[in-house]
Write a protein that holds these residues in place. Structure first.
Motif, PDB file in Angstrom:
ATOM      1  N   UNK A  37     -17.708  18.428   8.319  1.00 57.73           N
ATOM      2  CA  UNK A  37     -17.492  17.218   7.686  1.00 57.73           C
ATOM      3  C   UNK A  37     -17.851  15.942   8.445  1.00 57.73           C
ATOM      4  N   UNK A  38     -19.730  16.699   8.108  1.00 49.88           N
ATOM      5  CA  UNK A  38     -20.369  15.047   8.798  1.00 49.88           C
ATOM      6  C   UNK A  38     -19.942  13.738   7.505  1.00 49.88           C
ATOM      7  N   UNK A  39     -19.628  12.746   8.328  1.00 49.00           N
ATOM      8  CA  UNK A  39     -19.693  11.772   7.704  1.00 49.00           C
ATOM      9  C   UNK A  39     -20.536  10.457   7.917  1.00 49.00           C
ATOM     10  N   UNK A  40     -21.692  10.101   6.920  1.00 46.84           N
ATOM     11  CA  UNK A  40     -22.333   8.902   7.070  1.00 46.84           C
ATOM     12  C   UNK A  40     -21.290   7.940   6.626  1.00 46.84           C
ATOM     13  N   UNK A  41     -21.857   6.949   7.477  1.00 49.17           N
ATOM     14  CA  UNK A  41     -21.307   5.399   7.202  1.00 49.17           C
ATOM     15  C   UNK A  41     -19.615   5.730   7.176  1.00 49.17           C
ATOM     16  N   UNK A  42     -18.894   6.070   7.979  1.00 42.44           N
ATOM     17  CA  UNK A  42     -17.790   6.905   8.125  1.00 42.44           C
ATOM     18  C   UNK A  42     -16.939   5.822   9.770  1.00 42.44           C
ATOM     19  N   UNK A  43     -15.571   6.387   9.373  1.00 39.60           N
ATOM     20  CA  UNK A  43     -14.512   6.101  10.343  1.00 39.60           C
ATOM     21  C   UNK A  43     -14.412   7.274  10.998  1.00 39.60           C
ATOM     22  N   UNK A  44     -13.318   7.575  11.613  1.00 42.35           N
ATOM     23  CA  UNK A  44     -12.817   7.936  12.373  1.00 42.35           C
ATOM     24  C   UNK A  44     -11.083   8.343  12.667  1.00 42.35           C
ATOM     25  N   UNK A  45     -10.239   8.818  11.737  1.00 38.35           N
ATOM     26  CA  UNK A  45      -8.513   8.838  11.978  1.00 38.35           C
ATOM     27  C   UNK A  45      -8.397   9.954  12.819  1.00 38.35           C
ATOM     28  N   UNK A  46      -6.747   9.746  12.311  1.00 42.08           N
ATOM     29  CA  UNK A  46      -5.488  10.070  13.366  1.00 42.08           C
ATOM     30  C   UNK A  46      -4.955  11.487  12.092  1.00 42.08           C
ATOM     31  N   UNK A  47      -5.180  12.701  12.850  1.00 42.30           N
ATOM     32  CA  UNK A  47      -4.671  13.477  11.195  1.00 42.30           C
ATOM     33  C   UNK A  47      -3.748  13.980  12.008  1.00 42.30           C
ATOM     34  N   UNK A  48      -3.413  14.554  12.923  1.00 41.88           N
ATOM     35  CA  UNK A  48      -1.707  14.605  13.433  1.00 41.88           C
ATOM     36  C   UNK A  48      -0.770  14.352  12.244  1.00 41.88           C
ATOM     37  N   UNK A  49      -0.255  15.825  12.199  1.00 43.20           N
ATOM     38  CA  UNK A  49       0.483  16.098  11.235  1.00 43.20           C
ATOM     39  C   UNK A  49       2.722  15.971  11.372  1.00 43.20           C
ATOM     40  N   UNK A  50       2.295  15.878  13.029  1.00 37.06           N
ATOM     41  CA  UNK A  50       3.818  15.885  13.721  1.00 37.06           C
ATOM     42  C   UNK A  50       3.684  14.742  14.810  1.00 37.06           C
ATOM     43  N   UNK A  51       5.079  14.704  14.940  1.00 37.94           N
ATOM     44  CA  UNK A  51       4.790  14.379  16.796  1.00 37.94           C
ATOM     45  C   UNK A  51       4.360  14.974  18.176  1.00 37.94           C
ATOM     46  N   UNK A  52       3.996  15.041  19.161  1.00 34.29           N
ATOM     47  CA  UNK A  52       3.652  15.371  19.898  1.00 34.29           C
ATOM     48  C   UNK A  52       2.246  15.701  19.949  1.00 34.29           C
ATOM     49  N   UNK A  53       1.872  16.023  18.309  1.00 34.06           N
ATOM     50  CA  UNK A  53       0.248  16.084  18.113  1.00 34.06           C
ATOM     51  C   UNK A  53      -1.108  15.100  18.371  1.00 34.06           C
ATOM     52  N   UNK A  54      -2.260  15.152  18.432  1.00 29.39           N
ATOM     53  CA  UNK A  54      -3.083  14.139  18.782  1.00 29.39           C
ATOM     54  C   UNK A  54      -4.218  14.897  18.251  1.00 29.39           C
ATOM     55  N   UNK A  55      -4.477  14.515  16.794  1.00 31.41           N
ATOM     56  CA  UNK A  55      -5.573  15.365  15.638  1.00 31.41           C
ATOM     57  C   UNK A  55      -6.816  14.373  15.522  1.00 31.41           C
ATOM     58  N   UNK A  56      -8.203  14.590  15.482  1.00 29.55           N
ATOM     59  CA  UNK A  56      -9.263  12.971  14.696  1.00 29.55           C
ATOM     60  C   UNK A  56      -9.326  14.187  13.544  1.00 29.55           C
ATOM     61  N   UNK A  57      -9.728  13.211  12.741  1.00 25.95           N
ATOM     62  CA  UNK A  57     -10.810  14.007  11.540  1.00 25.95           C
ATOM     63  C   UNK A  57     -11.824  12.558  11.176  1.00 25.95           C
ATOM     64  N   UNK A  58     -12.665  13.035   9.982  1.00 24.30           N
ATOM     65  CA  UNK A  58     -13.377  11.984   9.979  1.00 24.30           C
ATOM     66  C   UNK A  58     -13.343  11.437   8.654  1.00 24.30           C
ATOM     67  N   UNK A  59     -13.753  10.201   7.856  1.00 23.43           N
ATOM     68  CA  UNK A  59     -14.120   9.720   6.541  1.00 23.43           C
ATOM     69  C   UNK A  59     -14.473   9.014   6.312  1.00 23.43           C
ATOM     70  N   UNK A  60     -15.290   8.568   4.581  1.00 25.32           N
ATOM     71  CA  UNK A  60     -16.223   7.334   4.488  1.00 25.32           C
ATOM     72  C   UNK A  60     -15.781   6.877   3.381  1.00 25.32           C
ATOM     73  N   UNK A  61     -15.813   5.853   2.736  1.00 22.44           N
ATOM     74  CA  UNK A  61     -15.874   5.076   1.432  1.00 22.44           C
ATOM     75  C   UNK A  61     -16.512   6.046   1.162  1.00 22.44           C
TER      76      UNK A  61
END
Length: 520
Positions: free
Chosen positions: A319-343
């Motif tokens: 999931x390589x994101x040129x010109x992107x940002x990193x987002x918090x992708x947890x789906x519940x409490x007690x989790x820390x998950x990151x993912x990437x996206x770009x416009x």
């Protein structure tokens, strides 16, 4: 007259109409004044030995170009037999569109919100740092793919008609250029509107949506020696019945896996991948990939795809994101998950990519007693440990890439495009040791392939854990669950896809099978 021409073009030639026509005329032995139109059919960018677009074009001489019609052939299905589709991600959406074409009424059950409300819930997450477990970066209309750039590249070329998938996106508002790009993307800013347009098509032709509706159980009837699924029940006790159920709940619907395990329905542990997200200045990636080309103004933000092997583990960019940002992708409490996206414009000054290490049961024998949920439990514990390490929040641990590879804490950190707070933490002490070892060697290997990749200008953030499902819901040659006739496990959540296009193809193939069974 029309003529197909394969041609290599400089970025300036490709992006400038007059230069393009001259180059094509020269290659095709035509006079430039005779060319009425040049239609690009396929393009890819190659920067290995000088930067060139490899393109296949169709040249029109003496006749007008007529743009293709991308409209689907949908039937009025208001009074047709219903198929229940659980999940409105790409697998569910394309199952619904294909159902309309097959004369079936799609009833879509989605635990999250429509994209309009989902956008507000995600903004609220950024303000309050509190995760709504039913509407977040993963759950809601469009699924996780809605907020991950809309990448439309897949290696699953034998699974079905990729062009059909691209045409449905174009029909509903995507740039027609996605049909010609080797690595097409839509952009998060555009994708949400396209998803809403797909919903309107589905509803106009008789389909139904039920948002904020979480599946709690299957409606199952025993017929002789076999169990048949008649529909689903939601958390409020409402039932939705149809001729078949397409289970397209996504890779983060852990409650569905636990339901299956509790009921004794077949599940399998499935290898997945876990790692971190690396973030570079986009200008640095451009320099590495484009070699400081004078044509840089004609080029898109540079991307990369990297893979290596370390002690039997695959280590790869994801999931390589040129010109992107990193987002918090947890789906519940007690989790820390990151993912990437770009416009769509990919105009952030940062590039980011997941760098993941393959994980199998052999890597975590201490979880073997948990059976099919072993890797799910491992995944969940890594996310929880990261959550605790950053002070029980969705803040992301951050460290300089060079320090991570040397196994030393960072004294200071780079600026990051993460949507949320960051905490300076030594991730080589936080993540599982075998994952750290593979990542450290993997980054060194990547630096040999892209000299300058391993740099103190880059950061790593944790944890990148939702690359795919750690559980598979099995199915047989009819694409139905072996124990539950009429239930069709589908897409990433079932363990049979790995992205927007492959998930969409899986949804299409399943509805084709349902239609075949009904018509036989």
């Amino acid at each position: 007259m029309r003529k197909i021409v394969d041609i290599d073009l400089t970025p300036a030639e490709y992006c400038t109409h007059d230069l393009l026509c001259r180059a094509v005329a020269h290659k095709a032995h035509l006079h430039v004044d005779d060319i009425a139109h040049v239609e690009v059919l396929r393009r890819s960018l190659d920067s290995r030995r000088g930067i060139r677009y490899h393109a296949t074009v169709e040249v029109y001489c003496g006749e007008d170009y007529v743009a293709p019609d991308y409209k689907g052939q949908y039937r009025d299905c208001h009074n047709s037999p219903a198929v229940i589709i659980v999940g409105a991600g790409p697998a569910g959406l394309f199952a619904a569109l294909r159902a309309l074409e097959s004369g079936l009424k799609p009833i879509v059950i989605e635990r999250g919100q429509p994209v309009e409300q989902r956008r507000l819930d995600i903004a609220q997450l950024g303000r309050t740092h509190q995760v709504n477990p039913e509407s977040n970066w993963c759950f809601g209309e469009g699924g996780a793919g809605t907020y991950s750039d809309g990448k439309l590249y897949t290696r699953s070329t034998k699974r079905g008609n990729i062009q059909y998938v691209l045409e449905r996106f174009i029909e509903h508002g995507a740039d027609p250029a996605i049909a010609i790009d080797a690595h097409a993307h839509i952009g998060t800013d555009k994708l949400s509107g396209i998803i809403a347009n797909m919903r309107h098509t589905i509803e106009e032709h008789g389909g139904e949506y039920h948002f904020a509706t979480r599946m709690a159980d299957l409606v199952v009837e025993r017929q002789g020696a076999e169990q048949r699924v008649l529909g689903v029940a939601d958390s409020e006790g409402n039932e939705y019945r149809g001729v078949a159920v397409v289970l397209a709940t996504g890779h983060s619907a852990r409650d569905i896996y636990r339901l299956f395990h509790r009921q004794g329905w077949l599940l399998e542990a499935k290898p997945f991948a876990l790692g971190i997200r690396v973030e570079h200045p986009q200008s640095l990636i451009n320099e590495i990939q484009y070699h400081r080309s004078p044509d840089i103004n004609y080029l898109p933000p540079a991307a990369y795809s990297l893979t290596t092997q370390v002690e039997g583990h695959g280590v790869f960019s994801f999931c390589m994101c040129p010109g992107g940002v990193i987002v918090p992708a947890a789906t519940d409490g007690g989790q820390q998950v990151v993912n990437g996206m770009s416009n769509s414009k990919r105009n952030s000054p940062y590039a980011n990519s997941g760098i993941a290490v393959t994980v199998s049961l052999a890597d975590v024998p201490q979880y073997a007693h948990l059976g099919p949920l072993a890797l799910l439990q491992f995944q969940q514990e890594v996310e929880h440990a990261t959550f605790q390490a950053v002070g029980n929040s969705i803040a992301a641990p951050i460290q300089r890439l060079t320090d991570f590879c040397q196994g030393i804490p960072s004294r200071s950190n780079n600026k990051s495009n993460y949507i949320g707070d960051t905490v300076n933490l030594p991730q080589h002490e936080l993540l599982p040791s075998f994952v750290v070892k593979c990542l450290q060697q993997g980054f060194r290997d990547f630096d040999r392939k892209m000299h300058g990749f391993l740099t103190s200008q880059a950061s790593v953030l944790a944890v990148e854990s939702r690359t795919s499902s750690p559980v598979r819901i099995p199915r047989d040659e009819t694409l139905q669950h072996p124990q539950l006739r009429g239930l069709y496990p589908c897409g990433e959540g079932a363990g049979y896809a790995g992205g927007i296009v492959s998930s969409a193809l899986d949804g299409i193939n399943i509805v084709n099978n349902i239609a075949t069974v009904l018509n036989s």
